[in-house]
Design a protein around this motif. Structure first.
Motif, mmCIF file in Angstrom:
data_model
loop_
_atom_site.group_PDB
_atom_site.id
_atom_site.type_symbol
_atom_site.label_atom_id
_atom_site.label_comp_id
_atom_site.label_asym_id
_atom_site.label_seq_id
_atom_site.Cartn_x
_atom_site.Cartn_y
_atom_site.Cartn_z
ATOM 1 N N UNK A 1 17.481 28.771 29.779
ATOM 2 C CA UNK A 1 17.321 29.339 30.689
ATOM 3 C C UNK A 1 18.382 29.019 31.785
ATOM 4 N N UNK A 2 19.088 27.805 31.573
ATOM 5 C CA UNK A 2 19.943 27.356 32.527
ATOM 6 C C UNK A 2 21.305 28.471 32.540
ATOM 7 N N UNK A 3 21.736 28.688 31.304
ATOM 8 C CA UNK A 3 22.826 29.880 30.881
ATOM 9 C C UNK A 3 22.498 31.254 31.578
ATOM 10 N N UNK A 4 20.949 31.628 31.618
ATOM 11 C CA UNK A 4 20.729 32.730 32.056
ATOM 12 C C UNK A 4 20.866 32.558 33.692
ATOM 13 N N UNK A 5 20.510 31.431 34.274
ATOM 14 C CA UNK A 5 20.654 31.390 35.581
ATOM 15 C C UNK A 5 22.001 31.495 36.207
ATOM 16 N N UNK A 6 22.884 30.989 35.226
ATOM 17 C CA UNK A 6 24.315 31.113 35.798
ATOM 18 C C UNK A 6 25.264 32.280 35.200
ATOM 19 N N UNK A 7 24.295 33.137 34.789
ATOM 20 C CA UNK A 7 25.007 34.602 34.349
ATOM 21 C C UNK A 7 24.783 35.668 35.426
ATOM 22 N N UNK A 8 25.873 36.174 35.851
ATOM 23 C CA UNK A 8 25.828 37.087 36.938
ATOM 24 C C UNK A 8 25.044 38.500 36.515
ATOM 25 N N UNK A 9 24.144 38.656 37.604
ATOM 26 C CA UNK A 9 23.550 39.896 37.532
ATOM 27 C C UNK A 9 24.414 40.882 38.368
ATOM 28 N N UNK A 10 23.778 41.411 39.348
ATOM 29 C CA UNK A 10 24.647 42.292 40.408
ATOM 30 C C UNK A 10 25.385 41.440 41.316
ATOM 31 N N UNK A 11 26.417 41.927 42.065
ATOM 32 C CA UNK A 11 27.031 40.974 42.804
ATOM 33 C C UNK A 11 27.708 39.897 42.099
ATOM 34 N N UNK A 12 28.003 38.939 42.861
ATOM 35 C CA UNK A 12 28.814 37.758 42.236
ATOM 36 C C UNK A 12 27.723 36.526 42.188
#
Length: 476
Positions: A300-311
């Motif tokens: 979940x931490x990796x997902x939190x630190x993965x860019x979605x839209x924007x930066x």
């Protein structure tokens, strides 16, 4: 300004003490004029220059808090000395901590990250319109600022003012001083920073657990990380008030009543210390490295630190740097500015908190000094060549403008040109020419390009800051 720093209780080696001294004496703007004299400055001098009464810093190195220091006073009237236990409003850094709580509820199965937000809301629903008909808002959208929601930020409520309920804020009903929280773009199609969206997250979390938000955040994040000096409570307990900084405006005047109240807790209400917030940085670093996190799993931490839209990831600005990632969030409420910064691959980071609207410029200079001392890949000093000033050409650029709905002025003093905007503090910033219409600043890493037709006076300019561009139009 003569400052005696307040230290944390930890024992510091002579080597660390020397590093602190170099950080304190190594401040610089991120941009300097090529061939100008050495511009390294002391923290005390820059606090006086920017009119920032207090600053508190926690420095993270090798996955632990290496040192913490506080400087200055919590209020200009009573002159209470700042300590590393002093409390500051964290502003939008609240969003990062709230996102941790929301994602923990996802891991507990109490919230769905990609299910319809409205199906997870009870007492209030996101009003449907032509945008939501094409695609529903999800929690992932809200945490990434890609839900199409309005309201960038909130102004808070002065001491003694009526404070609205969360539902009154969401619907823009008095005494709320903000407009209704609504969807203004197709969810998932564009990035637009939205404190309004995080206020929806706040309701989702509270309803999912049947608890008040401050109590819930204590259970989900603050407690597990032993953040004993942090709270989302809108009203501080008397014992905490004695440790709380007073906010200060750009002109140095204290905020009436000390600070504003923010019922939009998830977006803006956190009170904390740099040392407490450093525990968040360290836990994220540990979880991302594969070690057990106290709040989130590594996945979940990796997902939190993965860019979605924007930066932006989920609650944090993220940047891929070689084998690792930098993650960050800034914050600002009326009279306070703060910054959280960390690296996943080096176990380094810093948290800086101030009690002034002028704090952002000072924080940036502190980051430059920390970066130089600790070998960070960011916040490097850039030299730029400035052309000789042209007073005749400058005269065509002078005028009153509207920048991000706020008045701004371009003024000439002697041969020099300056930009003044309350968005960046009380003091005007000098514009250094790169061409007839293009200028850079050293006070902050920003560039300005004026739009002219022939020899007419400029009617607009574009201001670029990072990857964002803002258009200013003539106020005439």
């Amino acid at each position: 300004m003569l400052l005696v720093p307040s230290a944390s209780a930890q024992e510091l080696t002579p080597e660390v003490q020397s590093r602190i001294a170099r950080v304190e004496q190594g401040l610089s703007s991120r941009v300097v004029v090529k061939d100008a004299p050495d511009q390294k400055m002391s923290l005390a001098a820059r606090m006086a220059f920017h009119d920032v009464p207090a600053v508190s810093i926690a420095l993270i190195n090798n996955g632990r808090v290496e040192w913490a220091r506080a400087y200055g006073v919590l209020d200009v009237d009573r002159r209470r000395p700042a300590t590393t236990e002093s409390l500051f409003q964290a502003g939008s850094v609240s969003k990062s901590i709230s996102a941790l709580g929301a994602l923990r509820l996802v891991e507990q199965g109490k919230l769905s990250l990609d299910g319809s937000a409205n199906e997870q809301l009870g007492s209030w629903k996101i009003p449907d319109n032509r945008f939501t008909q094409q695609r529903p808002v999800t929690l992932r959208d809200l945490l990434n600022h890609s839900a199409g929601m309005n309201i960038h930020g909130f102004n808070g409520y002065a001491q003694g003012e009526a404070v609205p309920s969360l539902l009154q804020v969401l619907d823009g009903v008095p005494p709320a001083n903000s407009e209704p929280v609504r969807v203004e773009a197709i969810p998932g199609t564009e990035w637009k920073y939205s404190g309004g969206g995080y206020t929806v997250v706040q309701l989702m979390m509270a309803e999912a657990c049947g608890k008040l938000f401050p109590e819930l955040m204590r259970e989900l994040v603050l407690g597990p990380l032993d953040m004993k000096d942090s709270t989302f409570a809108t009203t501080l307990q008397p014992i905490w008030k004695t440790r709380a900084g007073i906010g200060h405006h750009t002109n140095g005047e204290p905020v009436s009543g000390g600070w504003h109240v923010y019922p939009e807790s998830a977006a803006a209400a956190l009170w904390s210390t740099p040392t407490d917030l450093a525990k968040v940085v360290i836990d994220i670093q540990q979880a991302q490295s594969g070690k057990p996190g106290k709040v989130l799993s590594s996945a979940m931490t990796t997902m939190m630190l993965s860019r979605g839209l924007g930066e932006y990831g989920l609650g944090l600005y993220v940047e891929k740097l070689g084998e690792g990632i930098s993650f960050a969030h800034s914050g600002g409420t009326d009279g306070f500015r703060s910054q959280l910064y960390g690296y996943t691959h080096t176990g380094q980071g810093v948290v800086v908190m101030t009690n002034s609207d002028n704090g952002a410029a000072l924080i940036d200079e502190i980051l430059v000094s920390v970066s130089a001392e600790y070998g960070w890949p960011e916040f490097q000093i850039t030299e730029k060549v400035a052309l000789p000033s042209d007073p005749v050409a400058n005269a065509k650029l002078v005028g009153n403008y509207i920048l991000v709905d706020k008045p701004a002025q371009v003024v000439a003093e002697g041969d020099h040109l300056y930009l003044r905007s309350e968005l960046f503090g009380e003091r005007p910033m000098q514009l250094f020419a790169q061409s007839k219409n293009q200028f850079f600043m050293t006070a902050q890493d920003m560039t300005v390009e004026f739009q002219q037709v022939g020899n007419d006076k400029a009617k607009s300019f574009s201001l670029k800051r990072g990857n964002n561009t803002y258009i200013a139009t003539s106020a005439r």
